[in-house]
Motif scaffolding. Sequence first.
Motif, PDB file in Angstrom:
ATOM      1  N   LYS A  97       0.827  -1.201   0.000  1.00  0.00           N
ATOM      2  CA  LYS A  97       0.000   0.000   0.000  1.00  0.00           C
ATOM      3  C   LYS A  97       0.859   1.247   0.000  1.00  0.00           C
ATOM      4  O   LYS A  97       1.933   1.285   0.608  1.00  0.00           O
ATOM      5  N   LYS A 150       1.799   4.915   1.290  1.00  0.00           N
ATOM      6  CA  LYS A 150       1.787   5.382   2.671  1.00  0.00           C
ATOM      7  C   LYS A 150       1.866   6.904   2.725  1.00  0.00           C
ATOM      8  O   LYS A 150       2.629   7.528   1.984  1.00  0.00           O
ATOM      9  N   ASP A 201      -7.724   5.731   3.485  1.00  0.00           N
ATOM     10  CA  ASP A 201      -8.042   4.308   3.581  1.00  0.00           C
ATOM     11  C   ASP A 201      -8.974   3.894   2.444  1.00  0.00           C
ATOM     12  O   ASP A 201      -8.790   2.836   1.833  1.00  0.00           O
ATOM     13  N   LYS A 202      -9.969   4.728   2.140  1.00  0.00           N
ATOM     14  CA  LYS A 202     -10.897   4.423   1.047  1.00  0.00           C
ATOM     15  C   LYS A 202     -10.183   4.394  -0.301  1.00  0.00           C
ATOM     16  O   LYS A 202     -10.639   3.722  -1.240  1.00  0.00           O
ATOM     17  N   TRP A 236      -4.860   3.514   0.730  1.00  0.00           N
ATOM     18  CA  TRP A 236      -3.607   3.925   1.355  1.00  0.00           C
ATOM     19  C   TRP A 236      -3.604   3.557   2.836  1.00  0.00           C
ATOM     20  O   TRP A 236      -4.645   3.316   3.451  1.00  0.00           O
ATOM     21  N   GLU A 237      -2.393   3.543   3.405  1.00  0.00           N
ATOM     22  CA  GLU A 237      -2.244   3.499   4.852  1.00  0.00           C
ATOM     23  C   GLU A 237      -1.590   4.808   5.287  1.00  0.00           C
ATOM     24  O   GLU A 237      -0.992   5.520   4.466  1.00  0.00           O
ATOM     25  N   SER A 238      -1.722   5.147   6.560  1.00  0.00           N
ATOM     26  CA  SER A 238      -1.207   6.445   7.002  1.00  0.00           C
ATOM     27  C   SER A 238      -0.756   6.403   8.451  1.00  0.00           C
ATOM     28  O   SER A 238      -1.144   5.517   9.227  1.00  0.00           O
ATOM     29  N   PRO A 269      -9.614   4.369  10.536  1.00  0.00           N
ATOM     30  CA  PRO A 269      -9.538   2.936  10.211  1.00  0.00           C
ATOM     31  C   PRO A 269      -8.246   2.291  10.710  1.00  0.00           C
ATOM     32  O   PRO A 269      -7.306   2.974  11.117  1.00  0.00           O
ATOM     33  N   GLU A 270      -8.194   0.969  10.635  1.00  0.00           N
ATOM     34  CA  GLU A 270      -7.016   0.228  11.096  1.00  0.00           C
ATOM     35  C   GLU A 270      -5.786   0.522  10.252  1.00  0.00           C
ATOM     36  O   GLU A 270      -4.659   0.314  10.705  1.00  0.00           O
ATOM     37  N   SER A 271      -5.987   1.011   9.051  1.00  0.00           N
ATOM     38  CA  SER A 271      -4.851   1.322   8.179  1.00  0.00           C
ATOM     39  C   SER A 271      -4.109   2.574   8.632  1.00  0.00           C
ATOM     40  O   SER A 271      -3.043   2.885   8.086  1.00  0.00           O
ATOM     41  N   ALA A 272      -4.659   3.285   9.611  1.00  0.00           N
ATOM     42  CA  ALA A 272      -4.044   4.521  10.110  1.00  0.00           C
ATOM     43  C   ALA A 272      -3.565   4.325  11.544  1.00  0.00           C
ATOM     44  O   ALA A 272      -4.259   3.748  12.381  1.00  0.00           O
TER      45      ALA A 272
END
Length: 397
Positions: free
Chosen positions: A4, A6, A24-25, A28-30, A115-118
């Motif tokens: 992903k 970042k 996230d949508k 991406w992750e952050s 979200p969990e990606s952040a």
Amino acid sequence: MDTKNKAVIIGGGIAGLSVAFWLDKAGWESVIIERAQTIRGGGFLIGLTGLGYESAKHMDLVDPLNKVSYDLNENVMKTSSGSEIVRLKYTDAHGLESIALQRGDLAKTLAEAVPESATIRLGRTMANFVDNRDSVNVTLDNGETLKCDLLIGADGIHSHVRTQLFKDMDTTPLADLGYSFAVYDVEGDPETELEASCVSYTRPGHLDCFYRLRDRRIAVLHMWRDEFPKLEVLRNENGKAAYERLHAIAAGGHPKIREFVNRSEAAGAPILVDTMTMVKMPTWSQGRVTLLGDAAHCLTLMSGQGAAMAMASAEILGRELKNSNNDVVAALAAHDKCLRPAILRLQDHSTNLAAAYIPRNAFIYHLRNWMIRLIPYSWLISWHSEKIKAENELTKL
């Protein structure tokens, strides 16, 4: 397996938390870097309407936000002697969907939706960054370096990212409107101390507002035309300098104003004092670094649209990253092109509103009050409804 993209986001306020959701949508992750030890609570009351309300709907946050909202059903405006100028019932005005919130409640709700990606890193700041064209290296205050595909400065009007990104600018991006403000809240009995959900006292060059909060709290907002030197020093003091300024400002106002300043100082309440300043930038990005929210285009609290436009801007950025197949430079250019016309209209609107809400001299002040008292109530309500609709027109993209 694809890796992903970042982003590193500097600032865990409304803009930073919102853009983490939309990144996230976009797949991406952050990482959010926030200097405070917690997601900040408190703050002044805001009305989330227009594009901001639409973004909240798209994030499925309307119900959670309604649970922490306030019913601002009536606004009573008075002179400094306590004489009533006007009493407006907001329920009589027909406008747009909106939610009245304390800024900190909006931030906490957004934080819960991250979200969990952040990942949120509290108690950290950015030291510097280097844009390598194909990536950005972000060095934190503890010496740690984060490598990312996009750096987002969502760190407010006094943005450290903006200072570094545009260090070679010939002119300052800060446009001082000639006003200052102070925000804090105190313990009290809102139902008995305030006769309505909002009570404001006005005099030439000054506006002081009191709002009912929950948990026996009262929010206070002071705004005034400021002929004094800039207030940068007050942000770095332990509060003494800020309260000295407030005592001077309150001296000519209604006794309730002086009472609340005294109560706040005695309780050691956290206080924000700052100039009412807009940020005007010819561009919000360079390479793989961009600004978001107040860091890019502070509208001042006079507009009532700062949080809403931060949320809308975050949604647009996420959409453009997704539509551009993660071509960062193209996405940032598309984001700027989409959002800038609305921001410019709102900044012009904020400048005009300031003159109306805080008249410069006694003649204009008394003329305004006379006109308000003379106009039939139905006309005032109609004007208020049209004003709400007009403000929404300003935000159309």
